[in-house]
Design an enzyme around this catalytic site. Structure first.
Site, PDB file in Angstrom:
ATOM      1  N   GLU A   1      10.121 -29.266  52.631  1.00 33.22           N
ATOM      2  CA  GLU A   1      10.698 -30.610  52.854  1.00 33.22           C
ATOM      3  C   GLU A   1      10.610 -31.457  51.596  1.00 33.22           C
ATOM      4  O   GLU A   1      10.348 -32.658  51.667  1.00 33.22           O
ATOM      5  CB  GLU A   1       9.969 -31.334  53.985  1.00 33.22           C
ATOM      6  CG  GLU A   1      10.544 -31.174  55.360  1.00 33.22           C
ATOM      7  CD  GLU A   1      11.997 -30.814  55.374  1.00 33.22           C
ATOM      8  OE1 GLU A   1      12.794 -31.531  54.743  1.00 33.22           O
ATOM      9  OE2 GLU A   1      12.352 -29.815  56.003  1.00 33.22           O
TER      10      GLU A   1
HETATM   11  C1  LIG Z   1       7.397 -21.218  54.579  1.00 31.11           C
HETATM   12  C2  LIG Z   1       8.580 -21.954  54.074  1.00 31.11           C
HETATM   13  C3  LIG Z   1       9.488 -22.515  54.959  1.00 31.11           C
HETATM   14  C4  LIG Z   1      10.623 -23.172  54.495  1.00 31.11           C
HETATM   15  N1  LIG Z   1      11.563 -23.643  55.387  1.00 31.11           N
HETATM   16  C5  LIG Z   1      12.767 -24.055  54.909  1.00 31.11           C
HETATM   17  C6  LIG Z   1      13.847 -24.340  55.802  1.00 31.11           C
HETATM   18  O1  LIG Z   1      13.707 -24.275  57.026  1.00 31.11           O
HETATM   19  N2  LIG Z   1      15.060 -24.672  55.275  1.00 31.11           N
HETATM   20  C7  LIG Z   1      15.260 -24.744  53.924  1.00 31.11           C
HETATM   21  O2  LIG Z   1      16.367 -25.032  53.520  1.00 31.11           O
HETATM   22  N3  LIG Z   1      14.252 -24.513  53.051  1.00 31.11           N
HETATM   23  C8  LIG Z   1      13.012 -24.159  53.501  1.00 31.11           C
HETATM   24  N4  LIG Z   1      11.986 -23.897  52.634  1.00 31.11           N
HETATM   25  C9  LIG Z   1      12.202 -24.091  51.211  1.00 31.11           C
HETATM   26  C10 LIG Z   1      11.410 -25.268  50.652  1.00 31.11           C
HETATM   27  O3  LIG Z   1      11.915 -26.469  51.147  1.00 31.11           O
HETATM   28  C11 LIG Z   1      11.445 -25.143  49.125  1.00 31.11           C
HETATM   29  O4  LIG Z   1      10.587 -24.081  48.786  1.00 31.11           O
HETATM   30  C12 LIG Z   1      11.035 -26.419  48.433  1.00 31.11           C
HETATM   31  O5  LIG Z   1      11.982 -27.414  48.648  1.00 31.11           O
HETATM   32  C13 LIG Z   1      10.859 -26.244  46.920  1.00 31.11           C
HETATM   33  O6  LIG Z   1      11.906 -25.495  46.347  1.00 31.11           O
HETATM   34  P1  LIG Z   1      11.539 -24.227  45.446  1.00 31.11           P
HETATM   35  O7  LIG Z   1      10.601 -23.377  46.218  1.00 31.11           O
HETATM   36  O8  LIG Z   1      12.778 -23.585  44.981  1.00 31.11           O
HETATM   37  O9  LIG Z   1      10.756 -24.820  44.215  1.00 31.11           O
HETATM   38  P2  LIG Z   1      11.389 -25.420  42.869  1.00 31.11           P
HETATM   39  O10 LIG Z   1      12.496 -26.346  43.178  1.00 31.11           O
HETATM   40  O11 LIG Z   1      11.657 -24.320  41.938  1.00 31.11           O
HETATM   41  O12 LIG Z   1      10.166 -26.293  42.348  1.00 31.11           O
HETATM   42  C14 LIG Z   1       8.965 -25.704  41.789  1.00 31.11           C
HETATM   43  C15 LIG Z   1       8.012 -26.820  41.409  1.00 31.11           C
HETATM   44  O13 LIG Z   1       8.638 -27.672  40.443  1.00 31.11           O
HETATM   45  C16 LIG Z   1       8.665 -29.017  40.894  1.00 31.11           C
HETATM   46  N5  LIG Z   1       9.952 -29.644  40.574  1.00 31.11           N
HETATM   47  C17 LIG Z   1      11.178 -29.117  40.704  1.00 31.11           C
HETATM   48  N6  LIG Z   1      12.113 -30.016  40.341  1.00 31.11           N
HETATM   49  C18 LIG Z   1      11.471 -31.129  39.988  1.00 31.11           C
HETATM   50  C19 LIG Z   1      11.880 -32.424  39.546  1.00 31.11           C
HETATM   51  N7  LIG Z   1      13.155 -32.721  39.386  1.00 31.11           N
HETATM   52  N8  LIG Z   1      10.927 -33.341  39.311  1.00 31.11           N
HETATM   53  C20 LIG Z   1       9.608 -33.043  39.460  1.00 31.11           C
HETATM   54  N9  LIG Z   1       9.177 -31.854  39.878  1.00 31.11           N
HETATM   55  C21 LIG Z   1      10.090 -30.903  40.146  1.00 31.11           C
HETATM   56  C22 LIG Z   1       8.477 -28.963  42.402  1.00 31.11           C
HETATM   57  O14 LIG Z   1       7.832 -30.130  42.868  1.00 31.11           O
HETATM   58  C23 LIG Z   1       7.615 -27.735  42.580  1.00 31.11           C
HETATM   59  O15 LIG Z   1       6.262 -28.077  42.463  1.00 31.11           O
HETATM   60  C24 LIG Z   1      10.819 -23.288  53.081  1.00 31.11           C
HETATM   61  C25 LIG Z   1       9.879 -22.760  52.201  1.00 31.11           C
HETATM   62  C26 LIG Z   1       8.793 -22.076  52.661  1.00 31.11           C
HETATM   63  C27 LIG Z   1       7.842 -21.467  51.665  1.00 31.11           C
END
Ligand SMILES: Cc1cc2nc3c(=O)[nH]c(=O)nc-3n(C[C@H](O)[C@H](O)[C@H](O)COP(=O)(O)OP(=O)(O)OC[C@H]3O[C@@H](n4cnc5c(N)ncnc54)[C@H](O)[C@@H]3O)c2cc1C
Length: 600
Positions: free
Chosen positions: A441
């Site tokens: 989220e």
């Molecule tokens: C168990 C689980 C359930 C999930 N359920 C859903 C779901 O139901 N539907 C869905 O669509 N998604 C879902 N997700 C996805 C989840 O919402 C994403 O993993 C999350 O939004 C972060 O995206 P990412 O993993 O690609 O990390 P990235 O976007 O690659 O980010 C990696 C790190 O970099 C930081 N970062 C990235 N961009 C910035 C920025 N601009 N400024 C500052 N910091 C930044 C982030 O804070 C994070 O710490 C789920 C994930 C998991 C693990």
């Protein structure tokens, strides 16, 4: 085996005595929410959570969800029966609109139930939780036909919902979405692409699953301005409401993960699946934000819920386990050792947990009330104010609530010593399950940026000014009573740190945006401390009034006043240190080149 009992007395205190929802009986749904009804709903829903869902938490974690060869997914033993009971009892309908089969009760009640359910079994709670988010988006952006086709069965719980944003190359940055939506001559769209990490994407709890999917239309503008939102049902729905053909959407794999094992986290393949545009083309993100904002409050509640259940089990343990002697001499000389409970360091962890969970419960339920006021407050001015506060507090509830919720869950594991590390005792599950709340989220770093970059400057800082004024007013009123004056003094000081940090950002982040990014996490935590401080002032004052009125339950109200003082002494000083970190700016944080991070 860990245990759970819903904190009904505390939720009643917040809803009836602190938020005083009984005084708002002019609002839709509030006149039905008499103190008696509130007590019954909390009692019965708490029983459902504790007696039906909590016993499945540890076994569900160990069994996990299973995907079969054909792509179908089964939830752990007992989940389907518990879900059927959830639907039969109508628990999912509490705060949903009556027009679509809901009970139309205030959201604040639904929020309390969400906490109970999530403490009892976070994996289980996520299935209806995601449905709620999808319902919210269809309620606001769906056409009347879409609302009629989907909402009644989603609200009853017969069908569930999901939200599909994430793709392998696209997490935080939704502008990178690649899933395609090709218009067809019949007005529907063919949806093609792969979504990952989709919670509750496939399972055996409901006969149909309504996926809300972000995708791009042909020739859509690049980035977030070119994203549209589609309803993609697992089974198409016939004109008479019956289930039709199976849609071309399937679960390609289940993720193996650290926690919430009983919630199916799916790779979802869309192979030309039939989708129905919801809202306007290329405006999907705005619609998705409706879901995401509701879901962010829900995830903040999950942080609280894991802290609460871990706290309950740590208290039980500290009152059973005997090690060492009290510093002032044996507390129970006839026993070979005293209880863990006598040691100040164990008390530190338990009091931190108590001050956080009770404060966070009040903050989350206030968030629930603000949701109600945004929709139904009698004047435009009140609706606007509620909207401003809710927008400001949402990243705080999500980000601060889950950061601290995780810390508390870890400390409660610490109370159990080595036994907290042992799987069958259940404490390590709370820590693992709490961990995801800081990530999904919108990871907490992104929540912090949302607070600092969007919520703070919006409308020339109108929301934060309303918040400052609310805290100042509460401090002034609490300062007039000797029992709450020390709390008011310290919360007032923390509010001063927040004001100074706000001013520093205004002066130093416009020209140098990295200063905002470097301080955002700290700012969010100062805001969290002040927001909880505001709650402790309100709870302390309410307790003082109840004691003066001879309301009975003296121990409960006295404990509130003591915990308010503990919060003021132990949480508010961090605001000053956090402000100094924020004011250090981005310079050293951003100075080193990437090569300097190599250690080999
Ligand atoms: C168990 C689980 C359930 C999930 N359920 C859903 C779901 O139901 N539907 C869905 O669509 N998604 C879902 N997700 C996805 C989840 O919402 C994403 O993993 C999350 O939004 C972060 O995206 P990412 O993993 O690609 O990390 P990235 O976007 O690659 O980010 C990696 C790190 O970099 C930081 N970062 C990235 N961009 C910035 C920025 N601009 N400024 C500052 N910091 C930044 C982030 O804070 C994070 O710490 C789920 C994930 C998991 C693990």
């Amino acid at each position: 085996m860990p245990s759970y009992k819903a904190p009904v007395r505390d939720a009643r205190f917040v809803i009836n005595e602190v938020l005083r929802i009984g005084d708002r009986n002019g609002l839709p749904g509030f006149s039905a929410a008499t103190p008696d009804l509130v007590a019954t709903v909390l009692e019965e829903s708490g029983k459902f959570a504790a007696e039906v869902c909590a016993p499945l938490n540890l076994s569900g974690d160990q069994a996990g969800c299973q995907r079969r060869q054909d792509g179908s997914v089964t939830t752990p033993e007992g989940f389907k029966a518990a879900y059927d009971q959830f639907v039969a009892s109508g628990w999912g309908t509490l705060s949903q609109p009556e027009a679509f089969g809901g009970q139309g009760l205030p959201h604040v009640l639904g929020f309390a139930f969400e906490e109970f359910l999530s403490s009892a079994n976070q994996s289980f709670a996520m299935y209806p939780g995601l449905t709620n988010g999808a319902v919210g988006a269809i309620l606001v952006k769906g056409s009347p036909e879409q609302q009629a086709a989907y909402l009644p069965k989603m609200i009853s719980g017969e069908w569930s919902g999901t939200m599909n944003l994430t793709e392998p190359q696209c997490g935080t940055d939704l502008g990178l979405i690649r899933t395609k939506a090709e218009p067809r001559s019949d007005g529907t769209h063919a949806i093609t692409g792969t979504k990952i990490f989709i919670s509750a994407g496939e399972h055996d709890l409901t006969v149909n699953i309504i996926h809300l999917v972000l995708a791009r239309l042909p020739d859509a503008p690049e980035g977030t301005r070119g994203i549209s939102l589609f309803i993609v049902p697992k089974f198409l729905v016939n004109a008479d409401g019956s289930l039709g053909a199976r849609n071309a959407v399937s679960c390609g794999a289940l993720e193996r993960k650290m926690g919430i094992h009983a919630n199916a986290t799916c790779v979802m393949n869309y192979d030309g699946a039939t989708g129905y545009l919801i809202g306007e083309p290329n405006k999907g993100l705005a619609a998705m934000f409706i879901m995401m904002n509701a879901a962010r409050l829900g995830v903040g509640m999950q942080g609280l819920s894991q802290a609460e259940v871990a706290y309950q089990n740590a208290v039980t343990y500290a009152l059973e386990r005997r090690q060492g002697r009290a510093l002032a001499g044996p507390a129970e000389p006839d026993e070979k050792a005293d209880l863990l409970f006598v040691h100040p360091d164990v008390r530190r962890m338990l009091m931190d947990a108590k001050a956080f969970t009770e404060g966070m419960r009040a903050l989350s339920l206030w968030g629930g009330l603000l949701v109600d006021l945004v929709h139904a407050a009698p004047t435009e001015e009140e609706r606007q104010e509620a909207d401003d506060l809710l927008g400001l507090l949402t990243p705080v509830i999500k980000g601060y609530g889950t950061d601290k919720g995780y810390d508390v869950a870890t400390n409660m594991q610490q109370v159990w010593g080595g036994h907290g590390f042992i799987v069958e005792n259940g404490m390590e599950q709370f820590v693992r399950d709490a961990r995801i709340t800081m990530i999904y989220e919108g990871a907490n770093g992104v929540q912090a940026m949302d607070l600092v970059g969007r919520k703070l400057p919006a409308n020339m800082g109108r929301a934060i000014q309303v918040f400052f004024a609310a805290v100042d007013k509460e401090c002034a009123e609490a300062g007039a009573d000797a029992r709450t004056a020390p709390v008011a003094e310290r919360v007032g000081k923390a509010n001063g740190e927040l004001k100074a940090a706000t001013m520093w950002l205004m002066q130093n982040a416009m020209a140098k945006p990295d200063n905002a990014g470097a301080g955002a996490h700290h700012y969010m935590h100062i805001a969290g401390i002040v927001a909880l401080g505001l709650m402790w002032l309100r709870m302390g004052r309410t307790a003082a009034v109840a004691l003066d009125a001879g309301a009975g339950d003296t121990a409960f109200y006295e404990a509130k006043l003591t915990t308010a003082r503990y919060f003021a002494e132990r949480f508010t000083p961090d605001a000053g240190a956090l402000r100094r970190k924020l004011e250090a700016g981005a310079e050293t944080m951003m100075a080193l080149p990437a090569e300097a991070f190599a250690t080999a």
